[in-house]
Design a protein around this motif. Sequence first.
Motif, PDB file in Angstrom:
ATOM      1  N   GLN A 129     -45.581   6.860  70.181  1.00  0.00           N
ATOM      2  CA  GLN A 129     -44.153   6.559  70.089  1.00  0.00           C
ATOM      3  C   GLN A 129     -43.944   5.446  69.074  1.00  0.00           C
ATOM      4  O   GLN A 129     -44.756   4.520  68.958  1.00  0.00           O
ATOM      5  CB  GLN A 129     -43.608   6.096  71.447  1.00  0.00           C
ATOM      6  CG  GLN A 129     -43.406   7.211  72.465  1.00  0.00           C
ATOM      7  CD  GLN A 129     -42.064   7.903  72.292  1.00  0.00           C
ATOM      8  OE1 GLN A 129     -41.017   7.390  72.660  1.00  0.00           O
ATOM      9  NE2 GLN A 129     -42.100   9.096  71.719  1.00  0.00           N
ATOM     10  N   ALA A 130     -42.859   5.529  68.347  1.00  0.00           N
ATOM     11  CA  ALA A 130     -42.476   4.473  67.412  1.00  0.00           C
ATOM     12  C   ALA A 130     -40.963   4.520  67.246  1.00  0.00           C
ATOM     13  O   ALA A 130     -40.331   5.547  67.518  1.00  0.00           O
ATOM     14  CB  ALA A 130     -43.173   4.649  66.064  1.00  0.00           C
ATOM     15  N   GLN A 131     -40.397   3.412  66.823  1.00  0.00           N
ATOM     16  CA  GLN A 131     -38.977   3.417  66.463  1.00  0.00           C
ATOM     17  C   GLN A 131     -38.900   3.837  65.003  1.00  0.00           C
ATOM     18  O   GLN A 131     -39.285   3.091  64.111  1.00  0.00           O
ATOM     19  CB  GLN A 131     -38.352   2.037  66.670  1.00  0.00           C
ATOM     20  CG  GLN A 131     -36.847   2.038  66.435  1.00  0.00           C
ATOM     21  CD  GLN A 131     -36.202   0.714  66.792  1.00  0.00           C
ATOM     22  OE1 GLN A 131     -36.537   0.107  67.796  1.00  0.00           O
ATOM     23  NE2 GLN A 131     -35.289   0.252  65.948  1.00  0.00           N
ATOM     24  N   VAL A 132     -38.422   5.036  64.785  1.00  0.00           N
ATOM     25  CA  VAL A 132     -38.523   5.674  63.470  1.00  0.00           C
ATOM     26  C   VAL A 132     -37.146   5.850  62.847  1.00  0.00           C
ATOM     27  O   VAL A 132     -36.196   6.255  63.519  1.00  0.00           O
ATOM     28  CB  VAL A 132     -39.207   7.058  63.588  1.00  0.00           C
ATOM     29  CG1 VAL A 132     -39.270   7.744  62.218  1.00  0.00           C
ATOM     30  CG2 VAL A 132     -40.600   6.920  64.189  1.00  0.00           C
ATOM     31  N   CYS A 133     -37.053   5.546  61.572  1.00  0.00           N
ATOM     32  CA  CYS A 133     -35.899   5.976  60.778  1.00  0.00           C
ATOM     33  C   CYS A 133     -36.414   7.038  59.815  1.00  0.00           C
ATOM     34  O   CYS A 133     -37.190   6.737  58.902  1.00  0.00           O
ATOM     35  CB  CYS A 133     -35.278   4.814  60.019  1.00  0.00           C
ATOM     36  SG  CYS A 133     -33.876   5.340  58.992  1.00  0.00           S
ATOM     37  N   LEU A 134     -36.016   8.275  60.054  1.00  0.00           N
ATOM     38  CA  LEU A 134     -36.435   9.404  59.220  1.00  0.00           C
ATOM     39  C   LEU A 134     -35.321   9.681  58.210  1.00  0.00           C
ATOM     40  O   LEU A 134     -34.207  10.044  58.591  1.00  0.00           O
ATOM     41  CB  LEU A 134     -36.685  10.628  60.109  1.00  0.00           C
ATOM     42  CG  LEU A 134     -37.006  11.956  59.425  1.00  0.00           C
ATOM     43  CD1 LEU A 134     -38.212  11.836  58.507  1.00  0.00           C
ATOM     44  CD2 LEU A 134     -37.228  13.043  60.474  1.00  0.00           C
ATOM     45  N   VAL A 135     -35.621   9.468  56.934  1.00  0.00           N
ATOM     46  CA  VAL A 135     -34.613   9.593  55.877  1.00  0.00           C
ATOM     47  C   VAL A 135     -34.951  10.785  54.990  1.00  0.00           C
ATOM     48  O   VAL A 135     -35.986  10.803  54.315  1.00  0.00           O
ATOM     49  CB  VAL A 135     -34.538   8.311  55.021  1.00  0.00           C
ATOM     50  CG1 VAL A 135     -33.396   8.421  54.003  1.00  0.00           C
ATOM     51  CG2 VAL A 135     -34.338   7.083  55.903  1.00  0.00           C
ATOM     52  N   HIS A 136     -34.076  11.773  54.976  1.00  0.00           N
ATOM     53  CA  HIS A 136     -34.281  12.982  54.183  1.00  0.00           C
ATOM     54  C   HIS A 136     -33.602  12.820  52.823  1.00  0.00           C
ATOM     55  O   HIS A 136     -32.407  13.060  52.667  1.00  0.00           O
ATOM     56  CB  HIS A 136     -33.718  14.199  54.924  1.00  0.00           C
ATOM     57  CG  HIS A 136     -34.427  14.507  56.202  1.00  0.00           C
ATOM     58  ND1 HIS A 136     -35.744  14.894  56.247  1.00  0.00           N
ATOM     59  CD2 HIS A 136     -33.996  14.484  57.495  1.00  0.00           C
ATOM     60  CE1 HIS A 136     -36.101  15.104  57.508  1.00  0.00           C
ATOM     61  NE2 HIS A 136     -35.070  14.861  58.277  1.00  0.00           N
ATOM     62  N   VAL A 145     -32.108   9.693  62.422  1.00  0.00           N
ATOM     63  CA  VAL A 145     -32.368  10.698  61.392  1.00  0.00           C
ATOM     64  C   VAL A 145     -31.218  10.612  60.398  1.00  0.00           C
ATOM     65  O   VAL A 145     -30.064  10.888  60.757  1.00  0.00           O
ATOM     66  CB  VAL A 145     -32.467  12.122  61.973  1.00  0.00           C
ATOM     67  CG1 VAL A 145     -32.785  13.123  60.869  1.00  0.00           C
ATOM     68  CG2 VAL A 145     -33.519  12.190  63.077  1.00  0.00           C
ATOM     69  N   ILE A 146     -31.517  10.205  59.182  1.00  0.00           N
ATOM     70  CA  ILE A 146     -30.487  10.013  58.161  1.00  0.00           C
ATOM     71  C   ILE A 146     -30.660  11.071  57.070  1.00  0.00           C
ATOM     72  O   ILE A 146     -31.728  11.179  56.448  1.00  0.00           O
ATOM     73  CB  ILE A 146     -30.568   8.610  57.521  1.00  0.00           C
ATOM     74  CG1 ILE A 146     -30.677   7.523  58.604  1.00  0.00           C
ATOM     75  CG2 ILE A 146     -29.366   8.384  56.608  1.00  0.00           C
ATOM     76  CD1 ILE A 146     -29.520   7.461  59.557  1.00  0.00           C
ATOM     77  N   PHE A 147     -29.632  11.860  56.861  1.00  0.00           N
ATOM     78  CA  PHE A 147     -29.626  12.873  55.813  1.00  0.00           C
ATOM     79  C   PHE A 147     -28.882  12.302  54.603  1.00  0.00           C
ATOM     80  O   PHE A 147     -27.816  11.704  54.749  1.00  0.00           O
ATOM     81  CB  PHE A 147     -28.924  14.146  56.289  1.00  0.00           C
ATOM     82  CG  PHE A 147     -29.557  14.776  57.495  1.00  0.00           C
ATOM     83  CD1 PHE A 147     -30.597  15.685  57.367  1.00  0.00           C
ATOM     84  CD2 PHE A 147     -29.122  14.458  58.775  1.00  0.00           C
ATOM     85  CE1 PHE A 147     -31.183  16.268  58.481  1.00  0.00           C
ATOM     86  CE2 PHE A 147     -29.700  15.037  59.899  1.00  0.00           C
ATOM     87  CZ  PHE A 147     -30.734  15.943  59.746  1.00  0.00           C
ATOM     88  N   VAL A 148     -29.438  12.490  53.414  1.00  0.00           N
ATOM     89  CA  VAL A 148     -28.775  12.015  52.196  1.00  0.00           C
ATOM     90  C   VAL A 148     -28.096  13.202  51.523  1.00  0.00           C
ATOM     91  O   VAL A 148     -28.757  14.077  50.956  1.00  0.00           O
ATOM     92  CB  VAL A 148     -29.763  11.323  51.244  1.00  0.00           C
ATOM     93  CG1 VAL A 148     -29.038  10.851  49.990  1.00  0.00           C
ATOM     94  CG2 VAL A 148     -30.432  10.140  51.948  1.00  0.00           C
ATOM     95  N   GLY A 149     -26.788  13.223  51.628  1.00  0.00           N
ATOM     96  CA  GLY A 149     -26.002  14.293  51.038  1.00  0.00           C
ATOM     97  C   GLY A 149     -25.440  13.874  49.687  1.00  0.00           C
ATOM     98  O   GLY A 149     -26.139  13.290  48.857  1.00  0.00           O
TER      99      GLY A 149
END
Length: 275
Positions: free
Chosen positions: A111-118, A164-168
């Motif tokens: 487990q981790a505190q994750v910021c997943l940036v696409h 979860v951050i999507f870059v549009g």
Amino acid sequence: RQSEPSRIGSPFAVRLILPLSMAAEQRVRIVASHVEAAADVAPRKICVVTGGSSGIGAAVCAQFAANGYEVVCVARRPCPLASAKSVLADLSSVDTAQASAEEVAQFLGEQAQVCLVHCASSYPSDAAQTPDVPGLQSALQLNVVAPSVLTARLLRHMAAGSSVIFVGSTLSEKAVAGKFSYCVAKHAMVGLMRATTQDLLRSGVHTVLVCPGITDTPMVREAIRGQETAFEGFASDLQGRMVTRQEVASIIADVARQPILNGTILHCNNGQRER
């Protein structure tokens, strides 16, 4: 009736009070040790960035590293940030996207505190009359399929407080002539983010679509080669100036800390002139 003399000062009372005091102190020590142990096992903070070798993605890597995160870059080339872990992968292939997701999952641990940036994307130029079919397929793979594959695989490792951050793009909600495949792919990210939000609702993981305006990146610079002056004039008239990569990265870092923005489409373009 005469009351009985107090026994507080008796040896019996001393023997009774001392063990009670010692027991209380022991309980305090136990609680304190549990608090320290909890602090010791606090989740690692990790930012996973696709397309982190250049442009907005590289700026995001640098921003999160400055904020104390471990950084993982998933891209075709190594991340320019020396402290980042680089997972070399061409996300235009489903198999490679799956393999890179496995490698990242191993790095995250339980487990981790994750910021997943696409961030990974392409920038095809075509039209509805003459679509670049391979370009369209690649744009959809990078903007929709690969993010779906990575998100699904990594979610089980993402502790509460993850994002979860999507870059549009501005073109996630608008369209211009000559950018058919790009507009289609960036519009599809809106649906991807909203569907992900609903499936993860109340899970402790929030999602946001960040939509930069025209941003000064190597990808854009390559697309406008030979037309720099005209394009910069267009950008100046449309939104005052080109947005910087660092500005977008700073916004993404802020959004990652704000679960109240769950499901939001956030435009950052300096205010664009309506046409």
